[in-house]
Design a protein around this motif. Structure first.
Motif, PDB file in Angstrom:
ATOM      1  N   ILE A 110      10.549 -38.167 -19.794  1.00 27.40           N
ATOM      2  CA  ILE A 110      11.168 -38.667 -18.554  1.00 27.40           C
ATOM      3  C   ILE A 110      11.293 -37.536 -17.536  1.00 27.40           C
ATOM      4  O   ILE A 110      10.922 -37.696 -16.374  1.00 27.40           O
ATOM      5  N   VAL A 111      11.807 -36.393 -17.965  1.00 27.52           N
ATOM      6  CA  VAL A 111      11.993 -35.261 -17.054  1.00 27.52           C
ATOM      7  C   VAL A 111      10.644 -34.816 -16.486  1.00 27.52           C
ATOM      8  O   VAL A 111      10.506 -34.598 -15.273  1.00 27.52           O
ATOM      9  N   ARG A 112       9.631 -34.694 -17.330  1.00 28.20           N
ATOM     10  CA  ARG A 112       8.304 -34.285 -16.863  1.00 28.20           C
ATOM     11  C   ARG A 112       7.780 -35.263 -15.815  1.00 28.20           C
ATOM     12  O   ARG A 112       7.293 -34.860 -14.759  1.00 28.20           O
ATOM     13  N   ARG A 113       7.904 -36.554 -16.079  1.00 32.06           N
ATOM     14  CA  ARG A 113       7.418 -37.561 -15.121  1.00 32.06           C
ATOM     15  C   ARG A 113       8.223 -37.521 -13.820  1.00 32.06           C
ATOM     16  O   ARG A 113       7.659 -37.667 -12.728  1.00 32.06           O
ATOM     17  N   LEU A 135      18.150 -31.463 -14.072  1.00 29.37           N
ATOM     18  CA  LEU A 135      17.564 -32.793 -14.189  1.00 29.37           C
ATOM     19  C   LEU A 135      17.622 -33.265 -15.635  1.00 29.37           C
ATOM     20  O   LEU A 135      17.989 -34.406 -15.908  1.00 29.37           O
ATOM     21  N   LYS A 136      17.297 -32.386 -16.563  1.00 24.25           N
ATOM     22  CA  LYS A 136      17.335 -32.749 -17.988  1.00 24.25           C
ATOM     23  C   LYS A 136      18.753 -33.151 -18.397  1.00 24.25           C
ATOM     24  O   LYS A 136      18.952 -34.153 -19.085  1.00 24.25           O
ATOM     25  N   GLN A 137      19.749 -32.391 -17.961  1.00 24.94           N
ATOM     26  CA  GLN A 137      21.144 -32.720 -18.279  1.00 24.94           C
ATOM     27  C   GLN A 137      21.530 -34.085 -17.705  1.00 24.94           C
ATOM     28  O   GLN A 137      22.156 -34.904 -18.382  1.00 24.94           O
ATOM     29  N   LYS A 138      21.158 -34.334 -16.451  1.00 24.16           N
ATOM     30  CA  LYS A 138      21.485 -35.602 -15.794  1.00 24.16           C
ATOM     31  C   LYS A 138      20.788 -36.769 -16.494  1.00 24.16           C
ATOM     32  O   LYS A 138      21.398 -37.809 -16.751  1.00 24.16           O
ATOM     33  N   VAL A 139      19.513 -36.600 -16.816  1.00 24.33           N
ATOM     34  CA  VAL A 139      18.752 -37.647 -17.498  1.00 24.33           C
ATOM     35  C   VAL A 139      19.383 -37.966 -18.844  1.00 24.33           C
ATOM     36  O   VAL A 139      19.597 -39.132 -19.198  1.00 24.33           O
TER      37      VAL A 139
END
Length: 181
Positions: A110-113, A135-139
């Motif tokens: 998800i983060v990569r996309r 972003l990773k933390q939020k996702v």
């Protein structure tokens, strides 16, 4: 191929709902693909980001809920927004009206996309798009909060591998065999 009931694709943003939906509809005549966000944008004459800015998330969710019901017809394959099933009445509606399939992708995918996407099309994570770690933390936080809603879907489809034409073609074949025959 004629679907007797609508099929709803749910899952977190960037899980591949639109990618898979377009590909399934292109490969299988008789299926009408609906991207719920695009349908709301067409009806309102502005982008999801503009709706969020002008009416807030709740205003967008009300429009989204109405469009969900409007587009849920036999033959429709509907890619729902990531937050669509988080309104209990939406999930109840989808479960009673058709087949609900959750697309699962890892937080890393998800983060990569999302990092490859247009930040303006992702208003809920736009503020984090400049920092992969934030972003990773939020996702991961949002995925955790939404898991109880997504978990109501009776079917799950692995959507980690939708990144090139061959992966998408393979996914269409699997999806067809599992949910459309």
């Amino acid at each position: 191929m004629e679907l007797q009931k609508p099929v709803f694709l749910i899952g977190f943003m960037a899980s591949g709902k639109t990618t898979l939906g377009h590909a399934v509809a292109a490969a299988l005549p008789g299926i009408t693909f609906v991207d719920l966000d695009e349908a709301v944008e067409a009806e309102e004459g502005c982008t999801v980001a503009q709706i969020f800015a002008e009416r807030g998330e709740e205003g967008f969710r009300a429009l989204e809920s109405a469009m969900l019901r409007k587009t849920a017809m036999p033959g429709a394959l509907i890619a729902c927004g990531g937050g669509t099933p988080c309104r209990a009445e939406n999930m109840d509606f989808m479960l009673s009206a058709g087949t609900v399939v959750r697309l699962d992708a890892s937080s890393g995918t998800i983060v990569r996309r999302l990092l490859e996407a247009d930040p303006d099309k992702r208003p809920l994570v736009k503020a984090c798009m400049g920092s992969p770690e934030l972003l990773k933390q939020k996702v991961e936080q949002m995925m955790s909060e939404r898991s109880r809603y997504y978990g109501r879907a009776p079917y799950t489809f692995d959507a980690d591998r939708l990144d090139d034409e061959q992966q998408v073609a393979d996914a269409v074949e699997r999806f067809h065999k599992l949910y459309l025959q």
